[in-house]
Scaffold this motif. Structure first.
Motif, PDB file in Angstrom:
ATOM      1  N   PRO A  79       0.824  -1.214   0.000  1.00 24.87           N
ATOM      2  CA  PRO A  79       0.000   0.000   0.000  1.00 24.87           C
ATOM      3  C   PRO A  79       0.858   1.264   0.000  1.00 24.87           C
ATOM      4  O   PRO A  79       1.937   1.304   0.598  1.00 24.87           O
ATOM      5  N   GLN A  80       0.378   2.300  -0.648  1.00 24.71           N
ATOM      6  CA  GLN A  80       1.101   3.566  -0.772  1.00 24.71           C
ATOM      7  C   GLN A  80       1.540   4.097   0.590  1.00 24.71           C
ATOM      8  O   GLN A  80       2.668   4.552   0.747  1.00 24.71           O
ATOM      9  N   GLU A  81       0.650   4.047   1.573  1.00 28.29           N
ATOM     10  CA  GLU A  81       0.984   4.618   2.885  1.00 28.29           C
ATOM     11  C   GLU A  81       2.032   3.812   3.640  1.00 28.29           C
ATOM     12  O   GLU A  81       2.544   4.262   4.665  1.00 28.29           O
ATOM     13  N   CYS A  82       2.397   2.640   3.136  1.00 26.92           N
ATOM     14  CA  CYS A  82       3.405   1.798   3.787  1.00 26.92           C
ATOM     15  C   CYS A  82       4.786   1.873   3.125  1.00 26.92           C
ATOM     16  O   CYS A  82       5.760   1.350   3.663  1.00 26.92           O
ATOM     17  N   LEU A  83       4.885   2.503   1.979  1.00 21.92           N
ATOM     18  CA  LEU A  83       6.130   2.489   1.215  1.00 21.92           C
ATOM     19  C   LEU A  83       7.328   3.052   1.975  1.00 21.92           C
ATOM     20  O   LEU A  83       8.453   2.601   1.776  1.00 21.92           O
ATOM     21  N   SER A  84       7.121   4.004   2.863  1.00 24.80           N
ATOM     22  CA  SER A  84       8.234   4.588   3.607  1.00 24.80           C
ATOM     23  C   SER A  84       8.604   3.784   4.855  1.00 24.80           C
ATOM     24  O   SER A  84       9.609   4.071   5.500  1.00 24.80           O
ATOM     25  N   CYS A  85       7.845   2.784   5.189  1.00 25.43           N
ATOM     26  CA  CYS A  85       8.098   1.972   6.379  1.00 25.43           C
ATOM     27  C   CYS A  85       9.254   1.004   6.127  1.00 25.43           C
ATOM     28  O   CYS A  85       9.324   0.357   5.086  1.00 25.43           O
ATOM     29  N   LYS A  86      10.148   0.882   7.093  1.00 25.39           N
ATOM     30  CA  LYS A  86      11.290  -0.017   6.923  1.00 25.39           C
ATOM     31  C   LYS A  86      10.884  -1.492   6.922  1.00 25.39           C
ATOM     32  O   LYS A  86      11.663  -2.340   6.528  1.00 25.39           O
ATOM     33  N   TYR A  87       9.680  -1.809   7.345  1.00 23.31           N
ATOM     34  CA  TYR A  87       9.199  -3.188   7.372  1.00 23.31           C
ATOM     35  C   TYR A  87       8.325  -3.540   6.166  1.00 23.31           C
ATOM     36  O   TYR A  87       7.829  -4.663   6.057  1.00 23.31           O
ATOM     37  N   ALA A  88       8.118  -2.602   5.264  1.00 26.24           N
ATOM     38  CA  ALA A  88       7.183  -2.784   4.151  1.00 26.24           C
ATOM     39  C   ALA A  88       7.473  -4.028   3.316  1.00 26.24           C
ATOM     40  O   ALA A  88       6.540  -4.735   2.922  1.00 26.24           O
ATOM     41  N   ASN A  89       8.716  -4.318   3.043  1.00 28.72           N
ATOM     42  CA  ASN A  89       9.033  -5.500   2.222  1.00 28.72           C
ATOM     43  C   ASN A  89       8.807  -6.808   2.963  1.00 28.72           C
ATOM     44  O   ASN A  89       8.732  -7.858   2.339  1.00 28.72           O
ATOM     45  N   HIS A  90       8.674  -6.730   4.271  1.00 32.89           N
ATOM     46  CA  HIS A  90       8.427  -7.946   5.056  1.00 32.89           C
ATOM     47  C   HIS A  90       6.937  -8.199   5.248  1.00 32.89           C
ATOM     48  O   HIS A  90       6.463  -9.306   5.055  1.00 32.89           O
ATOM     49  N   CYS A  91       6.205  -7.166   5.636  1.00 38.30           N
ATOM     50  CA  CYS A  91       4.781  -7.393   5.940  1.00 38.30           C
ATOM     51  C   CYS A  91       3.858  -7.087   4.768  1.00 38.30           C
ATOM     52  O   CYS A  91       2.708  -7.501   4.772  1.00 38.30           O
ATOM     53  N   LYS A  92       4.340  -6.342   3.765  1.00 40.75           N
ATOM     54  CA  LYS A  92       3.559  -5.997   2.568  1.00 40.75           C
ATOM     55  C   LYS A  92       2.280  -5.244   2.883  1.00 40.75           C
ATOM     56  O   LYS A  92       1.327  -5.274   2.128  1.00 40.75           O
ATOM     57  N   GLY A  93       2.224  -4.587   4.034  1.00 42.07           N
ATOM     58  CA  GLY A  93       1.036  -3.820   4.395  1.00 42.07           C
ATOM     59  C   GLY A  93       0.108  -4.548   5.337  1.00 42.07           C
ATOM     60  O   GLY A  93      -0.959  -4.061   5.662  1.00 42.07           O
ATOM     61  N   GLY A  94       0.505  -5.716   5.780  1.00 43.33           N
ATOM     62  CA  GLY A  94      -0.288  -6.455   6.765  1.00 43.33           C
ATOM     63  C   GLY A  94      -1.261  -7.438   6.150  1.00 43.33           C
ATOM     64  O   GLY A  94      -1.057  -7.939   5.047  1.00 43.33           O
ATOM     65  N   CYS A  95      -2.330  -7.682   6.868  1.00 46.91           N
ATOM     66  CA  CYS A  95      -3.323  -8.683   6.468  1.00 46.91           C
ATOM     67  C   CYS A  95      -4.162  -8.169   5.299  1.00 46.91           C
ATOM     68  O   CYS A  95      -4.965  -7.254   5.438  1.00 46.91           O
ATOM     69  N   LYS A  96      -3.967  -8.783   4.167  1.00 48.66           N
ATOM     70  CA  LYS A  96      -4.688  -8.375   2.964  1.00 48.66           C
ATOM     71  C   LYS A  96      -6.153  -8.799   3.015  1.00 48.66           C
ATOM     72  O   LYS A  96      -7.007  -8.190   2.391  1.00 48.66           O
ATOM     73  N   GLY A  97      -6.445  -9.830   3.781  1.00 49.22           N
ATOM     74  CA  GLY A  97      -7.831 -10.255   3.944  1.00 49.22           C
ATOM     75  C   GLY A  97      -8.662  -9.187   4.627  1.00 49.22           C
ATOM     76  O   GLY A  97      -9.785  -8.885   4.212  1.00 49.22           O
ATOM     77  N   ILE A  98      -8.107  -8.594   5.664  1.00 53.85           N
ATOM     78  CA  ILE A  98      -8.802  -7.525   6.371  1.00 53.85           C
ATOM     79  C   ILE A  98      -8.984  -6.314   5.455  1.00 53.85           C
ATOM     80  O   ILE A  98     -10.046  -5.700   5.419  1.00 53.85           O
ATOM     81  N   SER A  99      -7.951  -5.977   4.695  1.00 54.23           N
ATOM     82  CA  SER A  99      -8.041  -4.863   3.744  1.00 54.23           C
ATOM     83  C   SER A  99      -9.159  -5.118   2.738  1.00 54.23           C
ATOM     84  O   SER A  99      -9.961  -4.236   2.446  1.00 54.23           O
ATOM     85  N   TYR A 100      -9.220  -6.331   2.223  1.00 61.51           N
ATOM     86  CA  TYR A 100     -10.237  -6.668   1.225  1.00 61.51           C
ATOM     87  C   TYR A 100     -11.636  -6.596   1.830  1.00 61.51           C
ATOM     88  O   TYR A 100     -12.554  -6.045   1.222  1.00 61.51           O
ATOM     89  N   ILE A 101     -11.793  -7.130   3.022  1.00 58.36           N
ATOM     90  CA  ILE A 101     -13.104  -7.125   3.677  1.00 58.36           C
ATOM     91  C   ILE A 101     -13.558  -5.692   3.967  1.00 58.36           C
ATOM     92  O   ILE A 101     -14.699  -5.328   3.717  1.00 58.36           O
ATOM     93  N   LYS A 102     -12.645  -4.874   4.466  1.00 53.55           N
ATOM     94  CA  LYS A 102     -13.010  -3.515   4.874  1.00 53.55           C
ATOM     95  C   LYS A 102     -13.129  -2.541   3.706  1.00 53.55           C
ATOM     96  O   LYS A 102     -14.019  -1.695   3.689  1.00 53.55           O
ATOM     97  N   HIS A 103     -12.217  -2.648   2.718  1.00 52.33           N
ATOM     98  CA  HIS A 103     -12.160  -1.652   1.654  1.00 52.33           C
ATOM     99  C   HIS A 103     -12.529  -2.187   0.266  1.00 52.33           C
ATOM    100  O   HIS A 103     -12.660  -1.417  -0.672  1.00 52.33           O
ATOM    101  N   GLY A 104     -12.617  -3.513   0.129  1.00 57.79           N
ATOM    102  CA  GLY A 104     -12.977  -4.091  -1.163  1.00 57.79           C
ATOM    103  C   GLY A 104     -11.812  -4.300  -2.107  1.00 57.79           C
ATOM    104  O   GLY A 104     -11.996  -4.662  -3.257  1.00 57.79           O
TER     105      GLY A 104
END
Length: 77
Positions: free
Chosen positions: A37-62
């Motif tokens: 996700p765009q808002e995660c690109l500056s995070c040093k952990y972004a390549n590890h977590c990829k923005g977290g749980c994609k299932g939750i993102s899909y359920i909440k935002h589609g």
């Protein structure tokens, strides 16, 4: 077959479809899930977590393009 137990979607049924067809649909979804996700690109952990749980993102935002609302970095800050 579902790409994740949190995702309310199916990529196919191995009993009714050719396994190759199911696999191709699975790969399409998992490639979408890898988008950081765009808002995660500056995070040093972004390549590890990829923005977290994609299932939750899909359920909440589609879609898969939002950061996890339960981001551990947000929780500790």
């Amino acid at each position: 077959v579902t790409p994740c137990s949190h995702l309310p979607m199916s990529v196919g049924n191995i009993f009714n479809e050719e396994p190759q067809s199911v696999w191709e649909k699975f790969e399409t979804v998992t490639n979408e899930i890898q988008v950081i996700p765009q808002e995660c690109l500056s995070c040093k952990y972004a390549n590890h977590c990829k923005g977290g749980c994609k299932g939750i993102s899909y359920i909440k935002h589609g879609d898969f393009c939002h950061k996890d609302d339960a981001c551990f970095i947000d929780l500790i800050n």
